[in-house]
Design an enzyme around this catalytic site. Structure first.
Site, PDB file in Angstrom:
ATOM      1  N   ASP A  36       0.863  -1.180   0.000  1.00 29.19           N
ATOM      2  CA  ASP A  36       0.000   0.000   0.000  1.00 29.19           C
ATOM      3  C   ASP A  36       0.900   1.231   0.000  1.00 29.19           C
ATOM      4  O   ASP A  36       2.065   1.157   0.389  1.00 29.19           O
ATOM      5  CB  ASP A  36      -0.906   0.015   1.236  1.00 29.19           C
ATOM      6  N   ASP A  61       3.658   2.529  -4.892  1.00 30.14           N
ATOM      7  CA  ASP A  61       2.697   3.167  -5.773  1.00 30.14           C
ATOM      8  C   ASP A  61       2.309   2.089  -6.777  1.00 30.14           C
ATOM      9  O   ASP A  61       3.122   1.659  -7.600  1.00 30.14           O
ATOM     10  CB  ASP A  61       3.349   4.359  -6.484  1.00 30.14           C
ATOM     11  N   ASN A  88      -5.637  -4.920  -6.136  1.00 33.74           N
ATOM     12  CA  ASN A  88      -6.840  -4.300  -5.592  1.00 33.74           C
ATOM     13  C   ASN A  88      -6.742  -2.780  -5.479  1.00 33.74           C
ATOM     14  O   ASN A  88      -7.762  -2.108  -5.380  1.00 33.74           O
ATOM     15  CB  ASN A  88      -7.109  -4.912  -4.212  1.00 33.74           C
ATOM     16  N   TYR A 159     -13.406   7.289 -13.368  1.00 34.08           N
ATOM     17  CA  TYR A 159     -13.393   6.046 -12.590  1.00 34.08           C
ATOM     18  C   TYR A 159     -14.055   4.920 -13.380  1.00 34.08           C
ATOM     19  O   TYR A 159     -13.525   3.802 -13.455  1.00 34.08           O
ATOM     20  CB  TYR A 159     -14.119   6.276 -11.272  1.00 34.08           C
TER      21      TYR A 159
END
Length: 270
Positions: A36, A61, A88, A159
């Protein structure tokens, strides 16, 4: 213990669906790389260790190729190879419409949400295939897409476009990995209580309107991260050994219908 002796990478493991999945993978015997960009990765790894599991944290990243390469290398160095990649990590990019969305914003959303999973497949798949050949078993890649990638109405243009790309990427990658014994699938979450959606859920609770969250789907509620993680684990496990190239909607039934007159149990609502 479906993941005993399995090496697993989870990106976006610092919170939400990623953290829930990392905890579940570890609880079923998996050794987990918690990746993360935030300190949440370290927190998730500590939670796993405190519960008696095996985990390593790395700050990355997810849309940076060097970082993805480092993450795969860490899994191989620490756990002897790689069996599962759960790509994810993602960002929302706000809710601006097409005409108000700056090019730099949509570029960043595509970089993290679409190029990130692309890089995960590019660098993880060869290692997973290698491990599968050695152990004469199968490996798996799971991508997080969204119901917003299925059709309009569940996210911003930036998105939604990025997640539509993820859905097609899962299908394309499954074909290009033919014969490797590596399966590629995607989950398409509906409204889920994560760090990304926390403001929505918090506002609804404060306003006494939590019952209205998720009211457009037949289950009439939002999801918890653990509910999505369970489906990701299914797709990553041998339980889904013949599931490949699919995008599974986990949305309470939201995407099962086009807009219609709302039906109530026992009567028709006007």
């Amino acid at each position: 213990m479906r993941f005993e002796n399995k090496s697993i990478i989870v990106t976006g493991a610092g919170s939400g669906i990623g953290r829930a999945a990392a905890l579940q993978f570890a609880s079923e015997g998996g050794s987990v790389i918690c990746a993360d960009k935030t300190e949440g990765a370290d927190q998730t790894a500590r939670m796993i260790a405190d519960a008696g599991g095996t985990a390593k944290a790395i700050r990355i990243d997810a849309g940076n190729e060097d970082d993805v390469i480092k993450t795969v290398a860490l899994a191989c160095a620490e756990f002897g190879g790689l069996d599962v990649m759960f790509a994810n990590a993602g960002i929302s990019g706000g809710m601006a419409n097409i005409f108000d969305t700056d090019v730099s914003l949509i570029t960043e959303v595509l970089r993290v949400n679409l190029i990130g999973p692309y890089l995960a497949i590019k660098h993880a798949a060869p290692k997973i295939a290698e491990r599968a050949a050695q152990n004469q078993t199968g490996g798996a890649i799971v991508l997080t897409a969204s119901v917003a990638g299925i059709r309009s109405g569940a996210g911003s243009p930036a998105y939604s476009a990025s997640k539509a790309g993820v859905i097609n990427l899962a299908k394309t990658a499954a074909q290009q990995l033919a014969g490797s014994n590596v399966r590629v699938n995607a989950i398409c979450p509906g409204l889920t209580e994560t760090g990304m959606t926390k403001p929505t859920f918090d506002y609804a609770r404060e306003a006494g309107k939590i019952d209205r969250v998720g009211r457009l789907n037949p289950l009439r509620r939002g999801a918890q991260p653990e509910e999505l993680a369970k489906v990701a684990l299914f797709l990553a496990s041998d339980d889904a050994s013949y599931v490949n190239g699919q995008a599974i909607a986990v949305d309470g039934g939201l995407s099962s219908s086009h807009p219609v007159t709302k039906q109530e149990y026992g009567r028709t609502a006007v």
